[in-house]
Design a protein around this motif. Structure first.
Motif, short mmCIF file in Angstrom:
data_model
loop_
_atom_site.label_atom_id
_atom_site.label_comp_id
_atom_site.label_asym_id
_atom_site.label_seq_id
_atom_site.Cartn_x
_atom_site.Cartn_y
_atom_site.Cartn_z
N ASN A 1 -69.02 16.80 65.58
CA ASN A 1 -70.40 17.17 67.07
C ASN A 1 -70.14 18.83 66.82
O ASN A 1 -71.08 19.21 67.07
N ALA A 2 -68.99 18.11 68.29
CA ALA A 2 -68.76 19.17 69.43
C ALA A 2 -68.50 20.40 68.77
O ALA A 2 -69.06 21.52 68.87
N ILE A 3 -68.09 20.56 67.83
CA ILE A 3 -67.91 21.53 66.49
C ILE A 3 -69.03 21.95 66.18
O ILE A 3 -69.01 23.66 66.55
N LYS A 4 -69.37 21.40 65.84
CA LYS A 4 -70.84 21.83 65.12
C LYS A 4 -71.67 23.00 66.42
O LYS A 4 -72.51 23.57 66.32
N GLU B 1 -57.93 24.63 61.43
CA GLU B 1 -59.07 24.55 59.96
C GLU B 1 -59.83 23.89 59.99
O GLU B 1 -61.10 24.38 59.45
N ASP B 2 -59.71 23.45 60.67
CA ASP B 2 -61.18 22.27 60.63
C ASP B 2 -62.68 23.10 60.80
O ASP B 2 -63.30 22.79 60.88
N TRP B 3 -62.38 23.78 61.60
CA TRP B 3 -63.38 24.63 62.78
C TRP B 3 -63.80 25.21 61.77
O TRP B 3 -64.92 25.90 61.57
N HIS B 4 -62.78 25.98 61.00
CA HIS B 4 -63.59 27.32 59.75
C HIS B 4 -64.31 26.03 58.88
O HIS B 4 -65.23 25.69 57.98
N GLN B 5 -64.27 24.73 58.23
CA GLN B 5 -64.32 24.16 57.50
C GLN B 5 -65.84 23.31 58.34
O GLN B 5 -67.49 23.24 57.44
N GLY C 1 -70.92 31.28 64.08
CA GLY C 1 -69.88 30.60 65.17
C GLY C 1 -68.63 31.01 65.18
O GLY C 1 -68.11 31.92 64.31
N VAL C 2 -67.53 30.41 65.39
CA VAL C 2 -66.33 30.42 65.99
C VAL C 2 -65.58 30.54 64.42
O VAL C 2 -65.84 29.61 63.29
N ALA C 3 -64.79 32.05 63.90
CA ALA C 3 -64.38 31.89 62.54
C ALA C 3 -62.50 31.93 62.72
O ALA C 3 -61.91 32.50 63.75
N ILE C 4 -61.84 30.79 62.54
CA ILE C 4 -60.88 31.03 61.29
C ILE C 4 -59.75 32.02 61.10
O ILE C 4 -60.57 31.64 59.52
N CYS D 1 -50.92 36.47 61.11
CA CYS D 1 -51.03 34.92 61.99
C CYS D 1 -51.70 33.77 60.74
O CYS D 1 -52.59 33.51 60.59
N PRO D 2 -50.48 33.81 60.80
CA PRO D 2 -50.21 32.04 59.24
C PRO D 2 -50.28 31.04 59.98
O PRO D 2 -51.01 30.15 59.05
N ASN D 3 -50.50 30.93 61.15
CA ASN D 3 -51.18 29.20 62.06
C ASN D 3 -52.56 29.55 62.43
O ASN D 3 -52.71 28.92 62.70
N GLY D 4 -53.04 30.22 61.80
CA GLY D 4 -54.24 30.63 62.65
C GLY D 4 -54.74 32.06 63.56
O GLY D 4 -53.67 32.41 64.65
N ALA D 5 -55.75 32.54 64.04
CA ALA D 5 -56.56 33.34 64.59
C ALA D 5 -58.10 33.52 64.81
O ALA D 5 -58.50 32.20 63.92
N VAL D 6 -58.54 33.17 66.14
CA VAL D 6 -59.64 33.01 65.98
C VAL D 6 -60.78 34.15 66.86
O VAL D 6 -60.03 35.35 66.69
N ILE D 7 -61.69 34.31 65.61
CA ILE D 7 -62.86 35.50 66.03
C ILE D 7 -64.26 33.91 66.62
O ILE D 7 -64.43 33.46 65.76
#
Length: 576
Positions: A262-265, A294-298, A378-381, A387-393
């Motif tokens: 819920n918080a991510i959304k 990756e949950d932020w992406h999904q 929203g936040v994109a991963i 950035c094999p372990n991820g980056a954020v924008i």
């Protein structure tokens, strides 16, 4: 009180009984002037206070704590206020993020070591919210979060004035479009009351997360700090925490996987700070809930942005509250099936029940799911060889033309190099270049400062350039904006690919494909890494050394590795 006496409270191990230790505990507490019936089995509730004159956002907490105290007493509880370290974002050097984990340890150990049955967390400035949640999650007592509330809108020369406006004015000053007198006049207008930043910065983002998670009462996020309703909320939090203890409603029953989704959304819907990615990851890992970057992406990528608020939009936090606040957004998202409306909250009711009667008072401030302010913002991963372990924008904060971009790298080795060269008229850079800042991650700086919104070079500002692609292993303030890629993981200081980017390398950013690539071959990348040497450690003693030696990477929440997970509230009693 008869029913409470039959219930075994944690605090009774300290206060109930005829032994010498129990006698001493009661006697020492009575030195404060408390009556005998404070020890008759009433819930003892901690008030965890991050008040500090060094943290102006939290400087009204003495007043709020008093209202919490009155609510606890009215409900039949015993208040016990205690301080913890208060890292303030503006004044703390080198960065408040370095002290977030130390503050969480302070909270955890204080709660576990003392006779408390529940706790109200007073939190405001950016890092105090995740720190207090992390510490409380590790102990798992009944818990309510109470946020500082935002300051009122700034007002400059007849117009509303927020932190984003201040950053724009700073850029105008460097470009020669403003003078120092403008800045001096604005200084008195920006922060005219106590409270956190008046835009959707990290502090208000995290206050919104507290409310969306169900850990705070409705309206926790947006009631202004100086509004009398913030004091009423404090008193109601004091009353409610006593009931939470009686109901044995511990934090793990609130901070569930559903609550975190819920918080991510909600973060996507409000155009919230990228810092929420790190902080919610750390909180989840303390609670033992699986949450991956990756949950932020999904989970959040298809959630529309509903809030027209700086830095992504135009309005400010006071306008948000007067338009109906976060309850309006939660109600609309629940009705659209975007949230788990049956998630339990500290009110004892579900999320949908808490917000069912919310009414939007200004649809230009709070848009609906049916007619959003922005789509898919929203936040994109990001993933890729850089950035094999991820980056954020945060796409909503970037100029649209830069969401798909390829450009030549201009590399800065750290903060000092950036400050030295960024305004050099001979710097080889143009509007299509990609600015790279490294050695500003969790270990490299250390503490991962908010340097990610690299200043656009003065010569480009004078040409009218207002945004560029900027990439770093640092963070940026929630009040910041632009096509800024953050939290590159692994960071440069531990041998991530960012460490070996060279001036002139081609960098490709593609938000739609969630991709960030360094355009060199894998063989060349490995050759560069093979001869790379790590920088010298920034400290060899004290907490900073402990931090450097044990901090996790950004994709794991930047927590200290030995703090991940909860260990509960049990503590052995001293033997005499």
């Amino acid at each position: 009180m008869a029913n409470e006496k039959r219930r075994v409270l944690r605090s009774q191990a300290w206060f109930e009984g005829t032994g010498a230790k129990n006698f001493a505990n009661r006697s020492w507490v009575r030195s404060r002037g408390v009556p005998e019936d404070h020890f008759d089995g009433r819930p003892v509730v901690g008030i965890c206070n991050t008040w500090s004159e060094l943290t102006p956002c939290n400087s009204h907490f003495r007043d709020l704590a008093q209202h919490v105290r009155e609510g606890i007493i009215e409900a039949g509880g015993v208040p016990m206020e205690f301080p913890v370290i208060s890292p303030g974002e503006m004044l703390t050097r080198p960065t408040a993020m370095l002290l977030r984990n130390l503050c969480s340890m302070d909270v955890e150990e204080t709660l576990r070591a003392n006779p408390m049955d529940g706790v109200v967390l007073l939190m405001g400035c950016d890092k105090t919210t995740p720190a207090l949640l992390m510490g409380a999650a590790s102990v798992n007592l009944p818990t309510i979060g109470l946020s500082a509330g935002p300051m009122l809108n700034g007002s400059f020369r007849g117009k509303s004035f927020g932190v984003k406006d201040a950053w724009n004015m700073a850029a105008d000053l460097r470009a020669g479009r403003a003078v120092n007198g403008d800045f001096e006049d604005a200084e008195n207008c920006l922060t005219r009351t106590v409270g956190v930043c008046n835009v959707m910065g990290t502090a208000s983002t995290m206050a919104s997360m507290v409310e969306a998670l169900g850990v705070g009462l409705p309206d926790n996020a947006s009631i202004p700090a100086v509004d009398a309703r913030r004091r009423v909320l404090a008193r109601m939090a004091g009353r409610r925490i006593v009931d939470l203890v009686r109901e044995e409603l511990t934090l793990d029953k609130i901070l569930t996987r559903q609550a975190l989704e819920n918080a991510i959304k909600v973060n996507a819907a409000i155009g919230g700070s990228t810092n929420a990615v790190i902080h919610l990851t750390a909180v989840a890992r303390r609670m033992g809930v699986e949450l991956d970057i990756e949950d932020w992406h999904q989970i959040g990528r298809d959630v529309p942005t509903l809030l027209n608020l700086q830095p992504s939009g135009s309005y400010m936090m006071q306008d948000f509250h007067e338009a109906g606040g976060l309850p309006v957004i939660i109600r609309d998202m629940c009705e659209a099936g975007l949230l788990y409306g049956d998630a339990l909250t500290v009110t004892g009711k579900t999320l949908v029940e808490n917000n069912a009667n919310a009414i939007c008072m200004n649809s230009d401030v709070i848009h609906s799911v049916a007619d959003p302010f922005m789509q898919n913002s929203g936040v994109a991963i990001l993933r890729g060889n850089l950035c094999p372990n991820g980056a954020v924008i945060k796409p909503s904060a970037a100029e649209h033309r830069l969401l798909k971009h390829k450009g030549r790298a201009v590399v800065f080795e750290g903060q000092e190099d950036l400050n030295l060269r960024v305004d050099d008229p001979n710097l080889e850079i143009d509007a299509d270049s990609v600015m790279i800042l490294r050695n500003c991650g969790p270990r490299g700086f250390p503490g991962m400062p908010e340097l990610g919104m690299l200043p656009i070079p003065a010569k480009l500002l004078k040409q009218g350039v207002t945004d560029m692609v900027r990439i770093s292993d640092a963070r940026m303030s929630g009040t910041s904006f632009g096509a800024v890629v953050l939290h590159v993981s692994p960071e440069a200081a531990v041998g991530g690919a960012l460490a070996v980017v060279r001036d002139g390398d081609i960098i490709e950013l593609n938000i739609e494909e969630r991709r960030l690539e360094l355009h060199i071959s894998e063989e060349e990348l490995q050759d560069r890494l093979a001869v790379w040497e790590p920088p010298a450690a920034a400290a060899n003693r004290g907490y900073t050394k402990l931090y450097i030696d044990t901090v996790n990477q950004a994709d794991e929440g930047c927590d200290l590795d030995f703090l991940v997970g909860k260990s509960g509230s049990d503590v052995p009693a001293a033997q005499h």
